[in-house]
Design a protein around this motif. Structure first.
Motif, mmCIF file in Angstrom:
data_model
loop_
_atom_site.group_PDB
_atom_site.id
_atom_site.type_symbol
_atom_site.label_atom_id
_atom_site.label_comp_id
_atom_site.label_asym_id
_atom_site.label_seq_id
_atom_site.Cartn_x
_atom_site.Cartn_y
_atom_site.Cartn_z
ATOM 1 N N GLY A 115 0.815 -1.213 0.000
ATOM 2 C CA GLY A 115 0.000 0.000 0.000
ATOM 3 C C GLY A 115 0.844 1.255 0.000
ATOM 4 O O GLY A 115 0.505 2.249 -0.657
ATOM 5 N N PHE A 116 1.957 1.227 0.708
ATOM 6 C CA PHE A 116 2.851 2.386 0.773
ATOM 7 C C PHE A 116 3.421 2.684 -0.614
ATOM 8 O O PHE A 116 3.454 3.839 -1.051
ATOM 9 N N ALA A 117 3.882 1.637 -1.308
ATOM 10 C CA ALA A 117 4.464 1.829 -2.639
ATOM 11 C C ALA A 117 3.425 2.349 -3.627
ATOM 12 O O ALA A 117 3.729 3.199 -4.481
ATOM 13 N N ARG A 118 2.197 1.849 -3.532
ATOM 14 C CA ARG A 118 1.146 2.323 -4.441
ATOM 15 C C ARG A 118 0.836 3.797 -4.200
ATOM 16 O O ARG A 118 0.575 4.548 -5.139
ATOM 17 N N ALA A 119 0.862 4.219 -2.941
ATOM 18 C CA ALA A 119 0.470 5.590 -2.604
ATOM 19 C C ALA A 119 1.591 6.596 -2.833
ATOM 20 O O ALA A 119 1.319 7.747 -3.180
#
Length: 268
Positions: free
Chosen positions: A202-206
């Motif tokens: 989720g961090f990488a996507r955001a």
């Protein structure tokens, strides 16, 4: 392994809150962010970057920009050397210069602009800064002209960007509020209420970066602020959470293209 060709020169501007750097490089810069507005011109070669509006390219003569806190990267087109000049402005300086004319300058809407008039004004401004004996009055006047042209035509910014999911926002807040303190993936996942894998994904996507890469970015930005306040590189490295000065120097050069010592010297 191919040897990188990279040269960067930082110029004294004489104006607090304004930095100037000239770069010639075939280096690829990882995804990172700045605390300042960035405005520059590509002098030679081609430049490709990922930004908040997607992938963009800029060729010689184009204006390149970045907003404070905007994640971006940079790499040469076809592995060739490209050269560019860049100014970084503290948001407070920009607001002070434009307060009477553009009280709500906002964000720059596009990261790459084909605007020969703006590019010409910027080139004249940078030449004044890089002169042997800069004329402070002329520099300030030309800077205001560049900013007025830029924000009158391209200011206001795009529609507000969606914020990250709440669990990512909690991890971001922890990394941004205390980058100099040690942290673990388990701590961030616990704060966010998700598994380690869910947090990383989720961090990488955001943000376009892993939690560790984002932490290093925040530490480099903190070190940069400390150096600007007058700290010596070794002290800035320790306070920003780096294992030692050499670790900070490598991360600093990857992100900003100049060493901490040269950055500090240019502000003296």
């Amino acid at each position: 392994m191919r040897e990188e060709r990279h040269r960067a020169r930082q110029h004294r501007t004489g104006l607090p809150g304004l930095e100037a750097v000239a770069v010639s490089s075939d280096r690829s810069f990882p995804r990172h962010a700045h605390d300042q507005y960035g405005i520059g011109v590509v002098l030679a070669g081609g430049h490709r970057s990922w930004s908040g509006v997607g992938a963009v390219e800029a060729a010689a003569g184009d204006v390149i920009t970045v907003n404070p806190g905007e994640i971006h990267d940079g790499l040469p087109i076809q592995a060739r050397i490209r050269a560019w000049q860049m100014l970084y402005l503290d948001p407070a300086l920009l607001a002070g210069l434009l307060r009477e004319d553009l009280p709500r300058a906002g964000e720059i809407a596009r990261p790459a602009l084909h605007d020969p008039v703006l590019a010409g004004r910027f080139t004249r401004l940078f030449a004044g800064i890089a002169a042997a004996r800069p004329d402070a009055f002329a520099v300030e006047q030309d800077l205001v002209g560049v900013l007025m042209h830029l924000f009158a035509r391209y200011g206001g910014g795009p529609a507000p960007r969606r914020g990250p999911p709440p669990f990512v926002a909690r991890a971001l807040r922890r990394l941004e509020e205390a980058p100099g303190e040690a942290v673990t993936l388990a701590e961030l996942a616990g704060l966010s209420g998700v598994s380690r894998f869910q947090l990383i994904r989720g961090f990488a996507r955001a943000t376009g970066a892993t939690p560790h890469a984002y932490l290093v970015q925040q530490r480099v930005r903190l070190a940069r602020r400390l150096l600007a306040e007058g700290r010596w590189p070794a002290a800035a490295a320790a306070e920003a959470g780096f294992a030692d000065q050499s670790h900070m120097t490598r991360a600093f050069v990857r992100q900003f293209g100049v060493t901490p010592a040269r950055f500090r010297a240019a502000l003296a």
